[in-house]
Write a protein that holds these residues in place. Structure first.
Motif, PDB file in Angstrom:
ATOM      1  N   THR A 165     -11.155   7.666   6.533  1.00  0.00           N
ATOM      2  CA  THR A 165      -9.930   6.879   6.465  1.00  0.00           C
ATOM      3  C   THR A 165     -10.272   5.507   5.895  1.00  0.00           C
ATOM      4  N   VAL A 166      -9.584   5.118   4.829  1.00  0.00           N
ATOM      5  CA  VAL A 166      -9.865   3.850   4.173  1.00  0.00           C
ATOM      6  C   VAL A 166      -8.647   2.945   4.260  1.00  0.00           C
ATOM      7  N   SER A 167      -8.886   1.647   4.225  1.00  0.00           N
ATOM      8  CA  SER A 167      -7.816   0.657   4.215  1.00  0.00           C
ATOM      9  C   SER A 167      -7.580   0.219   2.777  1.00  0.00           C
ATOM     10  N   ARG A 169      -5.280  -2.218   0.141  1.00  0.00           N
ATOM     11  CA  ARG A 169      -4.377  -3.357  -0.038  1.00  0.00           C
ATOM     12  C   ARG A 169      -3.538  -3.089  -1.276  1.00  0.00           C
ATOM     13  N   ARG A 243       0.884  -5.316   0.894  1.00  0.00           N
ATOM     14  CA  ARG A 243       0.772  -4.707   2.219  1.00  0.00           C
ATOM     15  C   ARG A 243      -0.524  -3.920   2.297  1.00  0.00           C
ATOM     16  N   SER A 244      -0.936  -3.635   3.508  1.00  0.00           N
ATOM     17  CA  SER A 244      -2.145  -2.828   3.738  1.00  0.00           C
ATOM     18  C   SER A 244      -1.744  -1.531   4.423  1.00  0.00           C
ATOM     19  N   ILE A 245      -2.334  -0.440   3.987  1.00  0.00           N
ATOM     20  CA  ILE A 245      -2.073   0.850   4.625  1.00  0.00           C
ATOM     21  C   ILE A 245      -3.395   1.556   4.865  1.00  0.00           C
ATOM     22  N   GLN A 246      -3.375   2.495   5.803  1.00  0.00           N
ATOM     23  CA  GLN A 246      -4.528   3.337   6.087  1.00  0.00           C
ATOM     24  C   GLN A 246      -4.301   4.687   5.404  1.00  0.00           C
ATOM     25  N   ARG A 248      -5.932   8.504   4.482  1.00  0.00           N
ATOM     26  CA  ARG A 248      -6.937   9.499   4.860  1.00  0.00           C
ATOM     27  C   ARG A 248      -7.422  10.235   3.619  1.00  0.00           C
ATOM     28  N   LYS A 264       4.482   6.819   0.273  1.00  0.00           N
ATOM     29  CA  LYS A 264       3.685   5.633   0.578  1.00  0.00           C
ATOM     30  C   LYS A 264       3.704   4.611  -0.562  1.00  0.00           C
TER      31      LYS A 264
END
Length: 392
Positions: A165-167, A169, A243-246, A248, A264
Motif C-alpha cells: 500500500t503506497v501513499s 499525493r 490530496r493524498s490517498i492510499q 493498494r 479515485k
C-alpha cells in the motif's frame, strides 16, 4: 420578444415529424435514421449553390434538434396535443382569440412566462422549446464526470512481488472553490448561454455529410453564462485540488504496469461521478534477482571443476530458505535449472519458479599447484579435436 424567441415560438406551428418523414410514434432509431438520410441528401457541401436543398437541410436539422431529443420531444408532443384540442390559436401570439384559441388578449409569452416566480407552470413545461421568459429557473446544468488522473508509484522489487500500500499525493483539475464551477462571480445573475441556447454544445460541420456536437466554447458546456466572471478562475470554472490517498498495489505487479482505481480521480460536478485514477508502477531492480514473467531469475557462479565433476551448490531464494542445486558432471556454461514454487506470486495466489543459470568462472590467476594441475589436464586432453567442426 427577441428574434430567437420568436423563432422558437414559430416551432409550435411546424410539424417536425412531417419534415423528417416519420410517424409521430416512430422510434428514436427510426427518427435518427431518417435524419441521417435527409441530411446526407441535402447537406450544403454535397449540393453547392442549391438554395432549396440548403433550406431543406436547415429544416431537417431544426426538426431533429427537437424530435431527436427525448425530453424535448415529449414536451413538443404535449404542446401539440394541447394545440390539437383547441388550447392554442394558430398564430400563437397575442390577440383577442380566434378559431381554436383563447380570447381576452391571450399571449403565448404570458403563458410561457413564470410571472409569479413559482416553478411548475407552462414555462417549466415548454420554456426550453419556445423561449419562455424565465428559462434560467428551469435550466439545470448537466452532471459532469470528473477527469481521470494519472500518477506514478515507485516501489521495491520485493514489494512488487508481495503487494504493498503506497501513499500518493495527487493534484487534479476540479471545480473552482470560489464559484463552485459556475464560472460566474458569486452573487451575479446567470443567463442562458446565447451561443448554444442552453444546450451545452454546438453543432459543427465535419466537411462531409454529417455534423458533430462540440462543447460550447462560450459556456464551456455549463449551459449558463454570468454577468461577471469569477475573479479566481476568470470564468473557466476550473481550479486545482491537492490530496493524498492510499493505493493498494497488488502482489505480482510488473514494472511498467498501469493500474486503474475506479472513482479515485477528480470529483465530478453537479452530481456527476468521479473520474478514475491510473497508477503507473515503476519497480526498482534487485541486486541479485531478476524477473521473467511470473518467474524469478538468478545467475549462479560455479567453478570449472564443479561444472566438470558435478557438485551440490547452495543458492538463495527471495524471502525464503536457501535451496541446493545438484549439478551433474559435465554441466555446460549457461545451463538453467528450475526450482519450483520460488518465483513471483500470480493472480490466483500460486507462485512461479526460480530459474537458476550457471556461469562457469575462469580464474584470473593461478597458484603454482593449480597451474601444474591444469597443465597436466591440457596434456591429457591434447588429442581431442575441440575446434575441428569450425573448418569442416
Amino acid at each position: 420578444m427577441a428574434d430567437n424567441e420568436g423563432f422558437r415560438n414559430d416551432w409550435a406551428t411546424k410539424d417536425f415529424y412531417q419534415v423528417l418523414g416519420v410517424a409521430k410514434d416512430a422510434s428514436a432509431a427510426d427518427v435518427k435514421k431518417a435524419y441521417r438520410k435527409l441530411a446526407r441528401e441535402n447537406h450544403p457541401d454535397s449540393n453547392p449553390g442549391d438554395e432549396v436543398k440548403h433550406e431543406k437541410f436547415k429544416a431537417v436539422a431544426e426538426a431533429y434538434d427537437v424530435v431527436g431529443d427525448e425530453a424535448k420531444r415529449a414536451k413538443y408532443d404535449e404542446f401539440r396535443s394541447l394545440q390539437a384540442r383547441g388550447g392554442f390559436g394558430p398564430g400563437m401570439g397575442g390577440g383577442t382569440g380566434g378559431p381554436g384559441g383563447f380570447g381576452g388578449g391571450f399571449n403565448l409569452d404570458d403563458l410561457l412566462r413564470d410571472r409569479g416566480g413559482a416553478a411548475g407552470g407552462f414555462g417549466d413545461m415548454f420554456g426550453d422549446l419556445f423561449g419562455g421568459g424565465q428559462r434560467t429557473r428551469t435550466q439545470q446544468p448537466r452532471p459532469r464526470r470528473g477527469a481521470d488522473v494519472e500518477s506514478t508509484a515507485t516501489i521495491g522489487f520485493t514489494d512488487a512481488l508481495d503487494g504493498v500500500t503506497v501513499s500518493l499525493r495527487l493534484t487534479s483539475d476540479t471545480a473552482c472553490a470560489t464559484c463552485h464551477g459556475t464560472g460566474g462571480k458569486p452573487g451575479t445573475r446567470p443567463h442562458i448561454c446565447p451561443e448554444c441556447e442552453g444546450a451545452g454544445f454546438v453543432v459543427a460541420g465535419t466537411g462531409g455529410a454529417f455534423s458533430i456536437n462540440e462543447t460550447c466554447p462560450a459556456c464551456g458546456g455549463r449551459q449558463l453564462v454570468y454577468d461577471e466572471a469569477c475573479p479566481t478562475c476568470h470564468g473557466s470554472g476550473r481550479g486545482t485540488s491537492a490530496r493524498s490517498i492510499q493505493a493498494r498495489i497488488p502482489a505480482g505487479v510488473k514494472d511498467g504496469a498501469r493500474i486503474r482505481l475506479k472513482g479515485k480521480g477528480a470529483p465530478g460536478e453537479n452530481g456527476g461521478p468521479a473520474g478514475d485514477l491510473f497508477v503507473k508502477v515503476k519497480v526498482t531492480p534487485h541486486r541479485i534477482f531478476g524477473r521473467k514473467d511470473d518467474n524469478l531469475t538468478i545467475e549462479v557462479p560455479v567453478s570449472f571443476d564443479e561444472a566438470a565433476l558435478g557438485a551440490e551448490v547452495k543458492i538463495p531464494t527471495l524471502g525464503g530458505a536457501p535451496v541446493t542445486l545438484k549439478l551433474p558432471p559435465g554441466t555446460p556454461n549457461g545451463r538453467t535449472f528450475r526450482v519450483r514454487g520460488k518465483g513471483a506470486t500470480r493472480r490466483d495466489g500460486s507462485k512461479g519458479d526460480l530459474l537458476a543459470t550457471v556461469e562457469v568462472q575462469v580464474p584470473a590467476s593461478l597458484d603454482p599447484t593449480a597451474r601444474e594441475a591444469l597443465e597436466a589436464y591440457r596434456a591429457a586432453t591434447a588429442g581431442r579435436p575441440l575446434r575441428e567442426g569450425l573448418f569442416a
